[in-house]
Design a protein around this motif. Structure first.
Motif, PDB file in Angstrom:
ATOM      1  N   VAL A 165     -16.926 -81.714  45.505  1.00 16.39           N
ATOM      2  CA  VAL A 165     -15.533 -80.502  46.216  1.00 16.39           C
ATOM      3  C   VAL A 165     -16.400 -79.344  46.102  1.00 16.39           C
ATOM      4  O   VAL A 165     -15.180 -78.389  46.814  1.00 16.39           O
ATOM      5  N   MET A 166     -16.782 -79.118  44.938  1.00 10.58           N
ATOM      6  CA  MET A 166     -17.194 -77.103  45.355  1.00 10.58           C
ATOM      7  C   MET A 166     -17.697 -76.848  45.578  1.00 10.58           C
ATOM      8  O   MET A 166     -17.485 -75.760  45.859  1.00 10.58           O
ATOM      9  N   LEU A 167     -18.834 -77.653  46.550  1.00  7.24           N
ATOM     10  CA  LEU A 167     -18.944 -77.450  47.344  1.00  7.24           C
ATOM     11  C   LEU A 167     -18.722 -76.397  48.910  1.00  7.24           C
ATOM     12  O   LEU A 167     -18.661 -75.395  49.294  1.00  7.24           O
ATOM     13  N   GLY A 171     -14.516 -69.129  47.016  1.00 11.30           N
ATOM     14  CA  GLY A 171     -14.722 -68.137  46.066  1.00 11.30           C
ATOM     15  C   GLY A 171     -15.631 -66.078  46.184  1.00 11.30           C
ATOM     16  O   GLY A 171     -14.886 -65.532  46.430  1.00 11.30           O
ATOM     17  N   ILE A 172     -17.193 -66.460  46.994  1.00  6.86           N
ATOM     18  CA  ILE A 172     -17.236 -65.666  47.541  1.00  6.86           C
ATOM     19  C   ILE A 172     -15.948 -64.519  48.591  1.00  6.86           C
ATOM     20  O   ILE A 172     -16.531 -63.518  48.271  1.00  6.86           O
ATOM     21  N   THR A 173     -15.243 -65.342  49.546  1.00  9.33           N
ATOM     22  CA  THR A 173     -14.781 -65.293  49.965  1.00  9.33           C
ATOM     23  C   THR A 173     -13.708 -64.093  49.403  1.00  9.33           C
ATOM     24  O   THR A 173     -13.769 -62.669  49.966  1.00  9.33           O
ATOM     25  N   CYS A 174     -13.043 -64.474  48.018  1.00  8.77           N
ATOM     26  CA  CYS A 174     -12.181 -63.702  47.532  1.00  8.77           C
ATOM     27  C   CYS A 174     -13.051 -62.347  46.802  1.00  8.77           C
ATOM     28  O   CYS A 174     -12.391 -61.077  47.077  1.00  8.77           O
ATOM     29  N   GLY A 175     -14.652 -62.119  46.729  1.00 11.83           N
ATOM     30  CA  GLY A 175     -15.255 -61.326  46.127  1.00 11.83           C
ATOM     31  C   GLY A 175     -15.538 -60.130  47.367  1.00 11.83           C
ATOM     32  O   GLY A 175     -14.795 -58.901  46.512  1.00 11.83           O
ATOM     33  N   MET A 209     -10.500 -60.490  37.639  1.00 13.44           N
ATOM     34  CA  MET A 209      -9.058 -61.752  38.719  1.00 13.44           C
ATOM     35  C   MET A 209      -8.970 -62.996  38.917  1.00 13.44           C
ATOM     36  O   MET A 209      -7.843 -64.111  38.226  1.00 13.44           O
ATOM     37  N   SER A 210     -10.409 -63.009  39.069  1.00 14.95           N
ATOM     38  CA  SER A 210     -10.828 -64.561  38.673  1.00 14.95           C
ATOM     39  C   SER A 210     -10.530 -65.812  37.452  1.00 14.95           C
ATOM     40  O   SER A 210     -10.656 -66.443  37.579  1.00 14.95           O
ATOM     41  N   ILE A 266     -17.382 -72.120  38.529  1.00 14.47           N
ATOM     42  CA  ILE A 266     -17.809 -72.466  39.689  1.00 14.47           C
ATOM     43  C   ILE A 266     -16.977 -71.370  40.617  1.00 14.47           C
ATOM     44  O   ILE A 266     -17.485 -70.551  41.108  1.00 14.47           O
ATOM     45  N   TRP A 267     -15.754 -71.260  40.170  1.00 17.16           N
ATOM     46  CA  TRP A 267     -15.023 -70.089  40.173  1.00 17.16           C
ATOM     47  C   TRP A 267     -15.075 -68.753  41.069  1.00 17.16           C
ATOM     48  O   TRP A 267     -15.237 -67.831  41.297  1.00 17.16           O
TER      49      TRP A 267
END
Length: 228
Positions: free
Chosen positions: A14-16, A22-26, A42-43, A138-139
């Motif tokens: 699921v981490m995939l 998460g990259i998009t969030c950054g 924030m994360s 991972i997040w």
């Protein structure tokens, strides 16, 4: 420790789907005017993908009223009440410190992984802890990567990274559609969510879909018990 590591291991597939999200969030945090440190914090402190995205979007749109931002993110995360209710019989037996750790780190992904295990082998707090904190790290790591590469990906949505999470949720959902009750609940939730998104203001369609699905599941399970 065995259950803890099993929780981590079962969460890996699921981490995939979590990593690109998460990259998009950054990247979006920087685009909205947050500093790299603020975006990563924030994360680390909020740890709620959908809530973070709506918060970042509101900040990027110039909305600085914290009351409105908190209310909106709270509305989006009300679904956690339903997840918490289903886990409460297990969590309330644990020490308070462990309850706090597990409730803070509860996500849709860790809940799905944990419930799959619970249905098959029974509940394990160590298993949930392993799954939840694997997703936490991972997040945080993927958000940090997004911050570092933000200048190279000005528009992550153009890369289709926003599709990662819907695909991940579908992958978590499909194995749980094992009987007529789960299929009916899924269909009711999908229909109410789609109709609600078209006609309800804001994110109320999320709550409407959760309530409709819960009521449907309760009615059908009650009928099955009476039939037996």
């Amino acid at each position: 420790m065995k259950d803890y590591m099993q929780g981590v291991q079962d969460s890996l597939p699921v981490m995939l789907g979590v990593v690109p999200f998460g990259i998009t969030c950054g990247v979006m945090g920087l685009a909205a005017g947050l500093t790299p440190v603020e975006t990563v914090l924030m994360s680390l402190l909020v740890f709620a993908g959908a809530a973070q995205f709506i918060g970042i979007t509101m900040l990027g749109a110039g909305i600085t009223g914290w009351g409105l931002i908190v209310f909106t993110t709270l509305l989006i995360n009300l679904r956690h009440l339903l997840m918490g209710v289903s886990l409460a019989p297990h969590l309330l037996k644990l020490p308070l410190a462990r309850q706090l750790l597990l409730t803070f780190s509860l996500t849709d992904e860790s809940y799905s992984v944990t419930m799959n295990r619970t249905d098959k082998e029974g509940y394990s707090a160590d298993y949930q802890m392993g799954s939840s904190w694997a997703f936490y790290f991972i997040w945080a790591a993927s958000t940090t990567i997004g911050v570092l590469v933000g200048s190279y990906i000005p528009d992550p949505l153009a890369w289709g990274l926003d599709f990662a999470m819907p695909a991940t949720f579908l992958a978590m959902l499909m194995p749980r559609l094992t009987n007529h009750v789960s299929v009916a609940v899924c269909l009711v939730a999908a229909i109410v969510a789609v109709v609600g998104a078209a006609y309800f203001p804001g994110k109320w369609y999320i709550i409407a879909a959760c309530l409709a699905a819960s009521i449907t599941g309760g009615i059908l399970e009650k009928e099955d018990k009476h039939a037996v």
